[in-house]
Design a protein around this motif. Sequence first.
Motif, PDB file in Angstrom:
ATOM      1  N   GLN A 100       0.620  -0.657  -0.423  1.00  0.00           N
ATOM      2  CA  GLN A 100      -0.160  -0.031  -0.476  1.00  0.00           C
ATOM      3  C   GLN A 100       0.610   0.929  -0.031  1.00  0.00           C
ATOM      4  O   GLN A 100       2.139   0.796   0.654  1.00  0.00           O
ATOM      5  CB  GLN A 100      -1.139   0.301   1.309  1.00  0.00           C
ATOM      6  CG  GLN A 100      -2.474  -0.587   0.950  1.00  0.00           C
ATOM      7  CD  GLN A 100      -2.998  -0.149   0.029  1.00  0.00           C
ATOM      8  OE1 GLN A 100      -3.232   0.124  -1.199  1.00  0.00           O
ATOM      9  NE2 GLN A 100      -4.321   1.352   0.454  1.00  0.00           N
ATOM     10  N   PRO A 101       0.751   2.618  -0.482  1.00  0.00           N
ATOM     11  CA  PRO A 101      -1.230   2.286  -1.032  1.00  0.00           C
ATOM     12  C   PRO A 101      -1.345   2.332  -2.633  1.00  0.00           C
ATOM     13  O   PRO A 101      -1.864   2.525  -3.124  1.00  0.00           O
ATOM     14  CB  PRO A 101      -1.185   3.446  -1.233  1.00  0.00           C
ATOM     15  CG  PRO A 101       0.262   4.465  -1.824  1.00  0.00           C
ATOM     16  CD  PRO A 101       1.576   3.335  -0.479  1.00  0.00           C
ATOM     17  N   SER A 104      -3.871  -0.261  -4.112  1.00  0.00           N
ATOM     18  CA  SER A 104      -5.192   0.657  -4.156  1.00  0.00           C
ATOM     19  C   SER A 104      -5.126   1.658  -5.284  1.00  0.00           C
ATOM     20  O   SER A 104      -6.129   1.886  -6.356  1.00  0.00           O
ATOM     21  CB  SER A 104      -5.208   1.547  -2.925  1.00  0.00           C
ATOM     22  OG  SER A 104      -5.819   0.665  -1.875  1.00  0.00           O
ATOM     23  N   GLU A 105      -4.051   2.350  -5.717  1.00  0.00           N
ATOM     24  CA  GLU A 105      -4.475   2.713  -6.465  1.00  0.00           C
ATOM     25  C   GLU A 105      -3.621   2.661  -7.642  1.00  0.00           C
ATOM     26  O   GLU A 105      -4.696   2.621  -8.930  1.00  0.00           O
ATOM     27  CB  GLU A 105      -2.198   3.648  -6.629  1.00  0.00           C
ATOM     28  CG  GLU A 105      -2.360   4.886  -5.595  1.00  0.00           C
ATOM     29  CD  GLU A 105      -1.118   5.203  -5.520  1.00  0.00           C
ATOM     30  OE1 GLU A 105       0.283   5.066  -5.631  1.00  0.00           O
ATOM     31  OE2 GLU A 105      -0.808   5.854  -4.091  1.00  0.00           O
ATOM     32  N   LEU A 108      -7.366   1.626  -8.693  1.00  0.00           N
ATOM     33  CA  LEU A 108      -8.599   2.720  -9.056  1.00  0.00           C
ATOM     34  C   LEU A 108      -7.941   3.050 -10.683  1.00  0.00           C
ATOM     35  O   LEU A 108      -9.055   3.475 -11.464  1.00  0.00           O
ATOM     36  CB  LEU A 108      -7.776   3.615  -7.883  1.00  0.00           C
ATOM     37  CG  LEU A 108      -8.392   5.337  -8.438  1.00  0.00           C
ATOM     38  CD1 LEU A 108     -10.226   4.487  -8.499  1.00  0.00           C
ATOM     39  CD2 LEU A 108      -7.898   6.348  -7.748  1.00  0.00           C
ATOM     40  N   THR A 113     -12.086   2.245  -9.272  1.00  0.00           N
ATOM     41  CA  THR A 113     -12.451   1.817  -7.578  1.00  0.00           C
ATOM     42  C   THR A 113     -11.282   1.677  -6.129  1.00  0.00           C
ATOM     43  O   THR A 113     -10.345   1.235  -7.048  1.00  0.00           O
ATOM     44  CB  THR A 113     -13.745   0.659  -7.503  1.00  0.00           C
ATOM     45  OG1 THR A 113     -14.288   1.246  -6.523  1.00  0.00           O
ATOM     46  CG2 THR A 113     -13.060  -0.916  -7.500  1.00  0.00           C
ATOM     47  N   ASP A 114     -11.598   2.305  -5.111  1.00  0.00           N
ATOM     48  CA  ASP A 114     -10.354   1.949  -4.293  1.00  0.00           C
ATOM     49  C   ASP A 114     -11.387   0.555  -3.220  1.00  0.00           C
ATOM     50  O   ASP A 114     -12.013   1.133  -2.636  1.00  0.00           O
ATOM     51  CB  ASP A 114     -10.298   3.620  -4.519  1.00  0.00           C
ATOM     52  CG  ASP A 114      -9.209   3.265  -3.074  1.00  0.00           C
ATOM     53  OD1 ASP A 114      -8.817   1.566  -2.585  1.00  0.00           O
ATOM     54  OD2 ASP A 114      -8.475   3.800  -2.410  1.00  0.00           O
TER      55      ASP A 114
END
Length: 128
Positions: A100-101, A104-105, A108, A113-114
Amino acid sequence: MRLILVRHAHSDPGDPDELRPLSARGREEARALGERLAVERPDAVISSPLLRARETAAAIAKAAGIELRIDERLAPGADANDVIAATEGAGETVVTVGHQPDCSEIVLALAGTDPGFPPAGSYELAVS
């Protein structure tokens, strides 16, 4: 390709960062994650080179009965292009283990979406 993006399991803070192992909780999370993902029959498990990611990925690969692959492109700072390049030609169902991050990126960028990524969190998406 069916991509299952995984954030490494829990690890305690420490130095140097790249050598932080999984905590006892993280080892249990990785074992359970391995059991859950083994039923998905991955063709490949590809990990960041950092120890906590390798340990998480090793549990998944062991449960799936396949060999773990390490790819420098999945180290912290990896983006969607790095994941696509690292998984190219690896099979129909591929598990990557990262940080992370970044996780999530990447979701996305690829899915819009995250989902949020707690330790040992995962997200499945189709990548063409």
